[in-house]
Scaffold this motif. Structure first.
Motif, PDB file in Angstrom:
ATOM      1  N   GLN A 162       0.875  -1.181   0.000  1.00  0.00           N
ATOM      2  CA  GLN A 162       0.000   0.000   0.000  1.00  0.00           C
ATOM      3  C   GLN A 162       0.905   1.221   0.000  1.00  0.00           C
ATOM      4  OE1 GLN A 162      -2.179   0.500   3.669  1.00  0.00           O
ATOM      5  NE2 GLN A 162      -3.570   2.027   2.800  1.00  0.00           N
ATOM      6  N   LEU A 163       0.738   2.048  -0.994  1.00  0.00           N
ATOM      7  CA  LEU A 163       1.539   3.267  -1.091  1.00  0.00           C
ATOM      8  C   LEU A 163       0.593   4.453  -0.951  1.00  0.00           C
ATOM      9  CD1 LEU A 163       4.456   4.339  -1.888  1.00  0.00           C
ATOM     10  CD2 LEU A 163       3.493   4.677  -4.157  1.00  0.00           C
ATOM     11  N   LEU A 164       0.935   5.375  -0.035  1.00  0.00           N
ATOM     12  CA  LEU A 164       0.119   6.587   0.086  1.00  0.00           C
ATOM     13  C   LEU A 164       0.822   7.726  -0.623  1.00  0.00           C
ATOM     14  CD1 LEU A 164      -1.139   6.750   3.798  1.00  0.00           C
ATOM     15  CD2 LEU A 164      -2.272   5.725   1.820  1.00  0.00           C
ATOM     16  N   SER A 165       0.055   8.417  -1.461  1.00  0.00           N
ATOM     17  CA  SER A 165       0.560   9.634  -2.071  1.00  0.00           C
ATOM     18  C   SER A 165      -0.253  10.767  -1.464  1.00  0.00           C
ATOM     19  CB  SER A 165       0.358   9.541  -3.582  1.00  0.00           C
ATOM     20  OG  SER A 165       0.893  10.671  -4.202  1.00  0.00           O
ATOM     21  N   VAL A 166       0.400  11.541  -0.615  1.00  0.00           N
ATOM     22  CA  VAL A 166      -0.285  12.619   0.109  1.00  0.00           C
ATOM     23  C   VAL A 166       0.047  13.908  -0.637  1.00  0.00           C
ATOM     24  CG1 VAL A 166      -0.531  13.706   2.380  1.00  0.00           C
ATOM     25  CG2 VAL A 166       0.070  11.277   2.232  1.00  0.00           C
ATOM     26  N   ASN A 167      -0.967  14.514  -1.231  1.00  0.00           N
ATOM     27  CA  ASN A 167      -0.730  15.623  -2.166  1.00  0.00           C
ATOM     28  C   ASN A 167      -1.283  16.936  -1.660  1.00  0.00           C
ATOM     29  OD1 ASN A 167       0.129  13.705  -4.283  1.00  0.00           O
ATOM     30  ND2 ASN A 167      -2.030  13.128  -4.357  1.00  0.00           N
ATOM     31  N   CYS A 168      -0.594  18.018  -2.002  1.00  0.00           N
ATOM     32  CA  CYS A 168      -1.075  19.355  -1.658  1.00  0.00           C
ATOM     33  C   CYS A 168      -0.972  20.250  -2.882  1.00  0.00           C
ATOM     34  CB  CYS A 168      -0.226  19.917  -0.514  1.00  0.00           C
ATOM     35  SG  CYS A 168      -0.712  21.557  -0.004  1.00  0.00           S
ATOM     36  N   TYR A 169      -2.091  20.839  -3.266  1.00  0.00           N
ATOM     37  CA  TYR A 169      -2.139  21.710  -4.443  1.00  0.00           C
ATOM     38  C   TYR A 169      -2.499  23.120  -3.990  1.00  0.00           C
ATOM     39  CZ  TYR A 169      -2.823  17.157  -6.711  1.00  0.00           C
ATOM     40  OH  TYR A 169      -2.704  15.853  -7.130  1.00  0.00           O
ATOM     41  N   PRO A 170      -1.840  24.136  -4.553  1.00  0.00           N
ATOM     42  CA  PRO A 170      -2.212  25.507  -4.183  1.00  0.00           C
ATOM     43  C   PRO A 170      -3.555  25.882  -4.805  1.00  0.00           C
ATOM     44  CG  PRO A 170      -0.608  25.532  -5.959  1.00  0.00           C
ATOM     45  CD  PRO A 170      -0.784  24.087  -5.566  1.00  0.00           C
ATOM     46  N   LYS A 171      -4.150  26.924  -4.265  1.00  0.00           N
ATOM     47  CA  LYS A 171      -5.357  27.487  -4.872  1.00  0.00           C
ATOM     48  C   LYS A 171      -4.971  28.040  -6.243  1.00  0.00           C
ATOM     49  CE  LYS A 171      -8.161  31.522  -3.975  1.00  0.00           C
ATOM     50  NZ  LYS A 171      -8.646  32.486  -3.023  1.00  0.00           N
ATOM     51  N   ALA A 172      -5.879  27.928  -7.210  1.00  0.00           N
ATOM     52  CA  ALA A 172      -5.562  28.434  -8.550  1.00  0.00           C
ATOM     53  C   ALA A 172      -5.387  29.944  -8.498  1.00  0.00           C
ATOM     54  CB  ALA A 172      -6.691  28.078  -9.505  1.00  0.00           C
ATOM     55  N   SER A 173      -4.384  30.427  -9.198  1.00  0.00           N
ATOM     56  CA  SER A 173      -4.241  31.872  -9.307  1.00  0.00           C
ATOM     57  C   SER A 173      -3.951  32.170 -10.770  1.00  0.00           C
ATOM     58  CB  SER A 173      -3.105  32.376  -8.419  1.00  0.00           C
ATOM     59  OG  SER A 173      -1.882  31.953  -8.964  1.00  0.00           O
ATOM     60  N   GLN A 174      -4.094  33.431 -11.142  1.00  0.00           N
ATOM     61  CA  GLN A 174      -3.984  33.732 -12.566  1.00  0.00           C
ATOM     62  C   GLN A 174      -2.604  33.447 -13.138  1.00  0.00           C
ATOM     63  OE1 GLN A 174      -5.670  37.630 -12.849  1.00  0.00           O
ATOM     64  NE2 GLN A 174      -7.561  36.760 -13.689  1.00  0.00           N
TER      65      GLN A 174
END
Ligand code: OGA
Ligand code: NI
Length: 325
Positions: free
Chosen positions: A177-189
């Motif tokens: 079992q592999l966990l990929s813990v991801n964080c994406y910024p809020k979209a900006s222009q």
């Protein structure tokens, strides 16, 4: 707004949005009821796997607090100072824990991630971040529960393929079992709108928990991107490359990507389930005959890591293509 429009059910609103996919929602609680009910659910899962390769599950037995706490722990990790996170940075894909950001790997466009193994938990948890202090407990609790759901789903899918729910049971029980813990910024222009470029996952199954909308799946029939709906308490499930191999092409892997959310930064936790790292996955011989010759070579997760390492800078790399006979 009229009274009538205010009472339109959430599901109707969802299906009115043309960009949202009408994802099947499967009540997993029904898998443990009587055999007629169970076989109805197995059929629903089989149809979703065959037609789309993805679906969502509700009534999966993971409590809302366990899900919320996992997202909170992940979110707190990404709020740590860069130096603390960079302690886990490595170019070696075989490290038990690996942190990275957009700049280096070729598919993360605007994403920070922490990847680590999670099963057996007692083998791996010692390598996980000690900060934030809640990380090991909260992510560990979620990891154990989501693996139970994955095994249950795998059994149903094997049953749906006519292989029987005990098929290769030992290998699934001992699987990784592999966990990929991801964080994406809020979209900006000025930032790119894509967080994670199109790809498929290597394993049999991926179960995705997300804090808000942002996942898109490539719809095969229209060849267009569909936003995965986000229903309260549901988990998104899609199949990976090794499911396509095992089913000898009856079930196809799902190409997906993540787009940035315009309203908020986003956390997602992808739990990817495969065999043990060195165990080869081959086409089930029960699904190979004269009309359906073997379509893929066998491979293991370790082979996948070798492939990725050799194709680090290649945006068009495609592990599954490399297995085609
Ligand atoms: C992944 C993935 C999608 C998302 O981690 O493999 O596809 O929405 N994540 O974060
Ligand atoms: Ni993925």
């Amino acid at each position: 707004m009229s009274d009538l429009s205010r009472t339109v059910a959430q599901e109707q609103l969802v299906s009115q949005d043309l960009h949202l996919s009408p994802t099947p929602v499967i009540n997993l609680g029904h898998l443990s009821l009587d055999s007629v009910t169970r076989s109805g659910v197995v059929d629903q899962i089989a149809k979703a796997c065959h037609d789309l390769g993805y679906f969502q599950v509700i009534n999966h037995g993971i409590s809302q607090p366990v899900m919320d706490c996992a997202v909170e722990a992940a979110s707190d990790f990404f709020k740590l100072p860069s130096e603390t996170k960079e302690e886990f940075a490595s170019e070696d894909l075989r490290q038990p824990v690996r942190y990275d950001t957009s700049s280096k790997d070729s598919i993360s466009m605007s994403r920070a991630f922490l990847k680590h193994y999670a099963h057996p938990l007692s083998d791996w948890v010692q390598y996980w971040p000690e900060k934030p202090p809640i990380y090991r407990e909260y992510i560990g609790k979620y990891a154990v529960e989501v693996r139970r759901v994955a095994l249950q789903l795998m059994q149903a899918i094997l049953e749906g393929l006519g292989l029987g729910k005990e098929y290769l049971n030992g290998k699934f029980q001992e699987g990784s079992q592999l966990l990929s813990v991801n964080c994406y910024p809020k979209a900006s222009q000025d930032a790119m709108a894509i967080g994670l470029a199109p790809h498929s996952d290597y394993g049999f199954l991926t179960i995705l928990l997300t804090s808000c909308r942002g996942l898109e799946v490539l719809d095969r029939s229209s060849n267009s991107w569909k936003t995965a709906q986000r229903l309260p308490h549901a988990l998104h499930v899609h199949v990976g490359d090794h499911m396509e191999v095992l089913s000898n092409g009856q079930i196809k892997t799902v190409v997906h990507r993540a787009v940035l959310n315009p309203e908020e930064s986003r956390i997602s936790i992808a739990s990817i389930h495969g065999f043990e790292v060195h165990e080869k996955v081959a086409c089930a011989k029960e699904l190979v005959d004269e009309q359906n010759p073997q379509k893929y070579k066998e491979s293991s997760f370790s082979d996948f890591l070798d492939y990725l390492t050799a194709n680090m800078d290649n945006k068009h790399r495609n592990f599954l293509e490399s297995l085609r006979m």
